[in-house]
Motif scaffolding. Structure first.
Motif, PDB file in Angstrom:
ATOM      1  N   VAL A  15     -31.393  80.381   7.788  1.00 24.28           N
ATOM      2  CA  VAL A  15     -30.235  80.641   8.644  1.00 24.28           C
ATOM      3  C   VAL A  15     -30.609  80.541  10.120  1.00 24.28           C
ATOM      4  CG1 VAL A  15     -30.505  83.167   8.769  1.00 24.28           C
ATOM      5  CG2 VAL A  15     -28.231  82.154   8.939  1.00 24.28           C
ATOM      6  N   LEU A  16     -31.843  80.920  10.475  1.00 22.79           N
ATOM      7  CA  LEU A  16     -32.268  80.818  11.871  1.00 22.79           C
ATOM      8  C   LEU A  16     -32.372  79.361  12.302  1.00 22.79           C
ATOM      9  CD1 LEU A  16     -35.071  83.551  11.853  1.00 22.79           C
ATOM     10  CD2 LEU A  16     -32.762  83.754  12.813  1.00 22.79           C
ATOM     11  N   THR A  66     -28.788  77.573  12.452  1.00 25.41           N
ATOM     12  CA  THR A  66     -27.871  78.026  13.499  1.00 25.41           C
ATOM     13  C   THR A  66     -28.470  77.976  14.898  1.00 25.41           C
ATOM     14  OG1 THR A  66     -28.534  80.338  13.141  1.00 25.41           O
ATOM     15  CG2 THR A  66     -26.629  79.531  11.905  1.00 25.41           C
ATOM     16  N   ARG A  84     -22.136  79.282  11.796  1.00 26.51           N
ATOM     17  CA  ARG A  84     -22.710  80.251  10.861  1.00 26.51           C
ATOM     18  C   ARG A  84     -22.063  80.157   9.482  1.00 26.51           C
ATOM     19  NH1 ARG A  84     -22.562  85.176  15.304  1.00 26.51           N
ATOM     20  NH2 ARG A  84     -24.419  84.549  16.472  1.00 26.51           N
ATOM     21  N   SER A 111     -26.231  87.327   7.132  1.00 26.49           N
ATOM     22  CA  SER A 111     -25.624  87.949   8.309  1.00 26.49           C
ATOM     23  C   SER A 111     -26.545  88.975   8.973  1.00 26.49           C
ATOM     24  CB  SER A 111     -24.299  88.610   7.922  1.00 26.49           C
ATOM     25  OG  SER A 111     -24.496  89.637   6.980  1.00 26.49           O
ATOM     26  N   ILE A 134     -28.838  87.047  11.153  1.00 30.20           N
ATOM     27  CA  ILE A 134     -28.068  86.654  12.344  1.00 30.20           C
ATOM     28  C   ILE A 134     -27.945  87.837  13.293  1.00 30.20           C
ATOM     29  CG2 ILE A 134     -25.748  86.020  13.133  1.00 30.20           C
ATOM     30  CD1 ILE A 134     -25.542  84.276  10.600  1.00 30.20           C
ATOM     31  N   ASP A 154     -31.149  88.333  15.075  1.00 30.49           N
ATOM     32  CA  ASP A 154     -31.417  87.273  16.049  1.00 30.49           C
ATOM     33  C   ASP A 154     -30.535  87.385  17.291  1.00 30.49           C
ATOM     34  OD1 ASP A 154     -32.636  84.805  16.925  1.00 30.49           O
ATOM     35  OD2 ASP A 154     -30.801  83.780  16.351  1.00 30.49           O
ATOM     36  N   SER A 155     -29.242  87.660  17.099  1.00 33.61           N
ATOM     37  CA  SER A 155     -28.291  87.548  18.208  1.00 33.61           C
ATOM     38  C   SER A 155     -27.782  88.879  18.741  1.00 33.61           C
ATOM     39  CB  SER A 155     -27.078  86.707  17.762  1.00 33.61           C
ATOM     40  OG  SER A 155     -27.479  85.421  17.343  1.00 33.61           O
ATOM     41  N   ASP A 195     -18.172  85.392  11.990  1.00 34.36           N
ATOM     42  CA  ASP A 195     -17.576  85.004  13.273  1.00 34.36           C
ATOM     43  C   ASP A 195     -16.067  85.217  13.283  1.00 34.36           C
ATOM     44  OD1 ASP A 195     -19.994  84.345  14.389  1.00 34.36           O
ATOM     45  OD2 ASP A 195     -19.877  82.227  13.839  1.00 34.36           O
TER      46      ASP A 195
END
Length: 600
Positions: free
Chosen positions: A44-45, A48, A62, A347, A350, A353-354, A559
C-alpha cells in the motif's frame, strides 16, 4: 525406510527437546514469512506514494490500491486448497514446499522490476507459490509427530515463533530499505531470503528420511496455512469427536453445479473489482434490472453458496446438523473479524504514513532508538543461539544446508547493524510507516504464553465467548484510533497524531487475535463429520477470503468517508461493527454451546 522408522530416526537428534528437523522447518518458515510480510507491508505504501516524492511510487488512489490488495489477500486463502491436494496426490509435501519456494522467489524478483506487468505477474506467482508452500510445511510437522501427541503442542509453539520472527524481521528490514533507499530494495531483499530459505530446506532433505517424501494416502484435511502471523494447530487428519453414525451423504450433480456457480461468480468478482477500478476493464459490463453486472454475479454466487450449504446440512441427522450450524456461526464471526483486523496492512498503514507524527526529537528520539534496538537485537540473539544449537547437532549430516542458513543469518545481522547505525547517527528519528506493522508479531510473541495459560485454566471460556472477547477487543483498538483521529479536519489528507494511538490499537488487535487463534479450524475438525470435512475446510477458507476482500473494499472507502465526515468516523465504523458482532457472539454463546452437543 518406512514413515515410522523415519520418525524414530528424526527423534534421535534433538534441539531443545525436539527433533533437529523441526528447526529446519522453523527456519524455512521464518524466511518464507520474512519475504511474505516484508513484501506485503510495502504494497500500500508503494502503490500510493507520490510520483514526485523523495521515494516515488505509482500514486494510485487509495481505493484502487486496497482493491488490489484485498483481491490478493483473498486468493492467498484459496490456492492452498489446490496446493494441499496436489501434494497429497502427486508430489508429496517436501517437493510441494520447494515448488512453492521457487515460484515465490520468482514472484519477488518480478515485483522488484517495478513495471506494471511484472508487478501483476509477481503477485500472481506469490499467490500460486503460497498455495504450494503453506499447507504442506505444516503437514510435514504433523506427519513427523504422528503418535507423539504429547510433544505436538510444544512443536507447534516453536514453529509459531518462527512464523512471527520472520514476519517481524521482514517488515522491519524490508520496510526500512524500501522506505529509505527505494522500493526495489525491499521487494528484491524479500526474494533473496526466500531463495536462501529454499536452498536451506532442499539441502536438508536427508534429515527427514521418508517424511513428506511422497503421497501415502489422500488426507481430506491437510494442515492449513499459518498466515498473517497467526497460529492454528491442526491434528494429523480429522479429529472426529462425533461418533454418531450418519447415513452416507454423497455429493450430487446439483451440489457440484452450485459449487461451480458460486466459485466462478466469486472469482469473477475478485478479479473484476481491481480491474474495473485500476485498468477500467469491466468483465461484467451488463445490467440485470437495477443491478450492475458485478452486483448480480455476487448475488447469484452468494445465493448459490447458501443453497448448497443449507441443502447439504439438512441431509444430516439432527446432532450432526446442529454441530455444522455451530461451525457456520463461527465462520460468520470470522468474516467480520478479518474485515476489520486486516486493516493493519491497509488503512492502518495509510494512517501511519499520512496521519501519524513519526518525527521524534531530543530525549524521546533517543528513548525510541534504544527500545527499537532492543526489540531488534534481543530476539535475533535468541534465534541465533537456536541456530548454533542446530549446527552442533546437524552440521555433519546437512552441512551445505547449514552453510546457506548461516549465510542468511549473517545477512540479517549485517542489515540489522546497518539499520541501527544509521538510526543512531541521525540527530532526531523518523519512524518508518512500515515499522508499526511489526507490533502485531511482537505482541503475539509476548502475550501468547499468558493467553495459553488462560485457555488451559478452569476459566477457559466457551467458543462464543472467545469470539465475543476477540471482536470486542478488536473494536476497542479501532475506538482508540477513532479517538486519536477525531480532531483531524474533514477531508484532510495528512495530520500529526501521536504514535501512542497506533501502538495501543495494535496491542488490542493482537489480544483480539489471540482470543480467536485457538478456534476456527480446530472446531471444524472436531464438529464436522468425515464426509463433510473437506467441504467445510473450503467454507472456512472462503470465510477468511471474504473477510480479506471485505477489508480491502471497506479500507478503500477511507478517502470517501474522510471527505464526507472525517477519518475519525471511518475508524468509528470499525469500532461499532466488531463490538456489535462481539456482543452478538456472546449472546449466542449458550445456543452455540447447545448446538455443539458436548464438543469443547
Amino acid at each position: 525406510m518406512s514413515d515410522s522408522s523415519s520418525r524414530e530416526n528424526i527423534f534421535s537428534s534433538t534441539v531443545l527437546g525436539h527433533p533437529s528437523a523441526l528447526f529446519v522447518l522453523f527456519f524455512t518458515e521464518m524466511w518464507e514469512r520474512f519475504s511474505f510480510y516484508g513484501m506485503r507491508v510495502l504494497l500500500v505504501l508503494f502503490l500510493t506514494a507520490g510520483l514526485l516524492s523523495n521515494n516515488p511510487g505509482w500514486e494510485w488512489p487509495r481505493e484502487n490500491a486496497l482493491a488490489l490488495i484485498g483481491t490478493y489477500g483473498s486468493l492467498l486463502y484459496l490456492t492452498p486448497l489446490i496446493g494441499g491436494y496436489v501434494a497429497d496426490k502427486i508430489t508429496g509435501y517436501r517437493v510441494a514446499v520447494v515448488i512453492g519456494c521457487v515460484i515465490m522467489t520468482l514472484g519477488h524478483a518480478a515485483m522488484a522490476l517495478e513495471t506494471k506487468s511484472s508487478f501483476y505477474l509477481g503477485l500472481g506467482l506469490l499467490v500460486i507459490g503460497t498455495g504450494f508452500f503453506k499447507p504442506n510445511i505444516t503437514s510435514i510437522i504433523s506427519n513427523m509427530y504422528k503418535g507423539k501427541d504429547e510433544k505436538k503442542d510444544g512443536a507447534y509453539t516453536i514453529f509459531y515463533m518462527g512464523v512471527n520472527a520472520g514476519a517481524f524481521f521482514g517488515m522491519m528490514i524490508c520496510g526500512y530499505l524500501a522506505e529509505n533507499f527505494g522500493w526495489s530494495w525491499g521487494f528484491g531483499l524479500a526474494g533473496i531470503f526466500m531463495m536462501l530459505g529454499c536452498l536451506q530446506f532442499w539441502l536438508a532433505r536427508p534429515i527427514f528420511g521418508d517424511i513428506g517424501a511422497k503421497p501415502t494416502r489422500y488426507n481430506l484435511t491437510p494442515d492449513l496455512p499459518l498466515t498473517d502471523a497467526k497460529f492454528e494447530e491442526l491434528e494429523d487428519g480429522p479429529k472426529v469427536v462425533n461418533q454418531e453414525t450418519d447415513k452416507r451423504n454423497p455429493f450430487r450433480m446439483f451440489d457440484y453445479v452450485l459449487m461451480v456457480v458460486s466459485a466462478v461468480g466469486g472469482l469473477l468478482y475478485l478479479f473484476n473489482d481491481p480491474l474495473e477500478k485500476i485498468e477500467k476493464i469491466n468483465l461484467l459490463p451488463f445490467k440485470v434490472g437495477s443491478l450492475s453486472g458485478t452486483h448480480f454475479v455476487v448475488l447469484v454466487a452468494l445465493v448459490s453458496f447458501l443453497i448448497l450449504l443449507i441443502t447439504r446440512i439438512i441431509r444430516y441427522s439432527p446432532i450432526t446438523r446442529d454441530r455444522i450450524i455451530a461451525v457456520c456461526f463461527c465462520g460468520l464471526f470470522t468474516v467480520f473479524f478479518f474485515m476489520a483486523f486486516e486493516q493493519s496492512l491497509g488503512s492502518m498503514t495509510i494512517f501511519a504514513d499520512s496521519y501519524t507524527d513519526r518525527e521524534l526529537v531530543g530525549s524521546s528520539a533517543m528513548i525510541f532508538k534504544i527500545i527499537d534496538a532492543l526489540l531488534t537485537t534481543v530476539p535475533l540473539i535468541i534465534i541465533t543461539w537456536v541456530l548454533l544449537k542446530l549446527f552442533g547437532q546437524t552440521f555433519r549430516k546437512i552441512s551445505l544446508s547449514n552453510i546457506f542458513l548461516g549465510i542468511a543469518f549473517m545477512g540479517i545481522w549485517c542489515l540489522v547493524i546497518f539499520r541501527l547505525v544509521n538510526k543512531f547517527s541521525e540527530p532526531g528519528n523518523t519512524i518508518d510507516a512500515s515499522w508499526f506493522a511489526i507490533l502485531n508479531s511482537f505482541f503475539i510473541i509476548s502475550l501468547a504464553p499468558l493467553f495459553s495459560k488462560w485457555w488451559e485454566s478452569k476459566y477457559n471460556p466457551s467458543a462464543g465467548m472467545k469470539y465475543g472477547f476477540g471482536l470486542i477487543l478488536l473494536g476497542i483498538g479501532f475506538g482508540i484510533l477513532a479517538f486519536g483521529a477525531w480532531d483531524i479536519p474533514q477531508g484532510a489528507m495528512t495530520a500529526k497524531v501521536s504514535i501512542i494511538f497506533l501502538i495501543l490499537a495494535y496491542l488490542f488487535h493482537t489480544m483480539g487475535e489471540l482470543c480467536l487463534s485457538p478456534l476456527g479450524l480446530s472446531y471444524v475438525s472436531k464438529l464436522v463429520p468425515p464426509r463433510m470435512i473437506a467441504f467445510m475446510f473450503g467454507v472456512w477458507y472462503l470465510a477468511i477470503a471474504v473477510g480479506q476482500k471485505s477489508a480491502g473494499a471497506m479500507g478503500g472507502m477511507i478517502d470517501k468517508i474522510s471527505e464526507a465526515y472525517s477519518i475519525g468516523t471511518f475508524f468509528l465504523i470499525f469500532t461499532i461493527v466488531p463490538i456489535g458482532m462481539g456482543l452478538l457472539a456472546m449472546s449466542l454463546s449458550p445456543i452455540m454451546k447447545k448446538l455443539m452437543h458436548g464438543i469443547k
